[in-house]
Scaffold this active site. Structure first.
Site, PDB file in Angstrom:
ATOM      1  N   TYR A   1       0.797  -1.227   0.000  1.00  0.00           N
ATOM      2  CA  TYR A   1       0.000   0.000   0.000  1.00  0.00           C
ATOM      3  C   TYR A   1       0.833   1.282   0.000  1.00  0.00           C
ATOM      4  O   TYR A   1       0.279   2.378  -0.151  1.00  0.00           O
ATOM      5  CB  TYR A   1      -0.917   0.025   1.229  1.00  0.00           C
ATOM      6  CG  TYR A   1      -1.936  -1.077   1.261  1.00  0.00           C
ATOM      7  CD1 TYR A   1      -2.994  -1.111   0.359  1.00  0.00           C
ATOM      8  CD2 TYR A   1      -1.848  -2.094   2.212  1.00  0.00           C
ATOM      9  CE1 TYR A   1      -3.936  -2.123   0.399  1.00  0.00           C
ATOM     10  CE2 TYR A   1      -2.790  -3.117   2.262  1.00  0.00           C
ATOM     11  CZ  TYR A   1      -3.831  -3.126   1.348  1.00  0.00           C
ATOM     12  OH  TYR A   1      -4.754  -4.134   1.388  1.00  0.00           O
TER      13      TYR A   1
ATOM     14  N   HIS B   1      -4.560   5.901  -1.986  1.00  0.00           N
ATOM     15  CA  HIS B   1      -5.313   5.880  -0.731  1.00  0.00           C
ATOM     16  C   HIS B   1      -4.417   6.172   0.473  1.00  0.00           C
ATOM     17  O   HIS B   1      -4.914   6.505   1.543  1.00  0.00           O
ATOM     18  CB  HIS B   1      -5.965   4.497  -0.576  1.00  0.00           C
ATOM     19  CG  HIS B   1      -7.273   4.519   0.147  1.00  0.00           C
ATOM     20  ND1 HIS B   1      -8.132   5.599   0.168  1.00  0.00           N
ATOM     21  CD2 HIS B   1      -7.890   3.559   0.901  1.00  0.00           C
ATOM     22  CE1 HIS B   1      -9.224   5.304   0.874  1.00  0.00           C
ATOM     23  NE2 HIS B   1      -9.089   4.080   1.344  1.00  0.00           N
TER      24      HIS B   1
ATOM     25  N   ASP C   1      -7.347  11.173   1.415  1.00  0.00           N
ATOM     26  CA  ASP C   1      -7.472  11.328  -0.030  1.00  0.00           C
ATOM     27  C   ASP C   1      -8.922  11.648  -0.385  1.00  0.00           C
ATOM     28  O   ASP C   1      -9.838  11.335   0.373  1.00  0.00           O
ATOM     29  CB  ASP C   1      -7.033  10.045  -0.742  1.00  0.00           C
ATOM     30  CG  ASP C   1      -7.838   8.829  -0.297  1.00  0.00           C
ATOM     31  OD1 ASP C   1      -7.741   8.471   0.899  1.00  0.00           O
ATOM     32  OD2 ASP C   1      -8.576   8.243  -1.118  1.00  0.00           O
TER      33      ASP C   1
ATOM     34  N   ASN D   1     -14.056   5.712   3.812  1.00  0.00           N
ATOM     35  CA  ASN D   1     -14.272   4.806   4.938  1.00  0.00           C
ATOM     36  C   ASN D   1     -13.498   5.198   6.196  1.00  0.00           C
ATOM     37  O   ASN D   1     -13.960   4.952   7.312  1.00  0.00           O
ATOM     38  CB  ASN D   1     -13.919   3.373   4.542  1.00  0.00           C
ATOM     39  CG  ASN D   1     -14.935   2.779   3.591  1.00  0.00           C
ATOM     40  OD1 ASN D   1     -16.109   3.138   3.617  1.00  0.00           O
ATOM     41  ND2 ASN D   1     -14.495   1.878   2.729  1.00  0.00           N
TER      42      ASN D   1
END
Length: 208
Positions: free
Chosen positions: A36, A41, A112, A133
């Site tokens: 990641y 994100h 983001d 989220n």
């Protein structure tokens, strides 16, 4: 004697209030794991990593995340990268707010935003989660949407049905070229938030 004790108590209360108001929790949202690191994100993590590099800070593993501490103009900044994964970010935010007794107005959540073009900066005092989220969970845990947030635009240049792949995808070559300048501005925003206040920071940087 009673007045003397009362004065001591009031002085201590005042000192504690001043101390609390000089503390800031800067939370960069992202997901842990090598896969990641360079994804869109994870811009929250990337902004804090860039800030730490510029100021020669080191992150240490702490409860529910990694943290670096920065002092500037009499202010103490706690830079937090939650290790709870994006969907449970609120747990880390609430824990460190309570532990360091940091007031709600002194936290800044960096996330983001698909609804903003790449690199666009939008700082707000409050707002909806916009489908994010991490923000959604923070609002749920804190039981309010009235907390400062710094949204960094990642644009919505993806085909129908490809949103997840896009958000969790790596920056393209054009974005990589432009990122360093935007990251440096983000570092200025963090300093301004603590030293000049949210309203002045919004005036100075929104749309920059």
């Amino acid at each position: 004697m009673i007045n003397w004790l009362k004065n001591i108590f009031l002085k201590k209360q005042t000192e504690e209030t001043i101390d609390y108001m000089n503390k800031f929790l800067i939370v960069g949202l992202g997901n842990i794991g090598a896969e990641y690191v360079n994804t869109r994100h994870n811009i929250g993590f990337k902004i804090l990593d860039n800030f730490a590099k510029k100021e020669s800070l080191s992150f240490e593993t702490v409860k529910l995340g990694a943290m670096a501490e920065y002092k500037f103009k009499g202010k103490t900044f706690f830079l937090l990268k939650p290790n709870t994964y994006m969907n449970l970010s609120g747990k880390a935010v609430k824990y460190w707010m309570d532990k360091e007794k940091i007031p709600l107005e002194n936290i800044l959540i960096i996330a983001d935003d698909l609804n903003l073009s790449f690199g666009t900066i939008r700082i707000r005092t409050k707002g909806s989660d916009g489908g994010h989220n991490g923000l959604k969970n923070i609002s749920l845990v804190l039981n309010t949407t009235n907390y400062p947030r710094f949204r960094f635009g990642i644009s919505d240049e993806f085909k129908k049905g490809q949103q997840i792949n896009y958000v969790l995808g790596n920056w393209d070559e054009t974005e990589k070229t432009k990122l360093p300048e935007r990251l440096d501005i983000a570092s200025e925003i963090i300093k301004s938030f603590g030293s000049s206040g949210l309203e002045n920071t919004m005036t100075a940087f929104n749309g920059k």
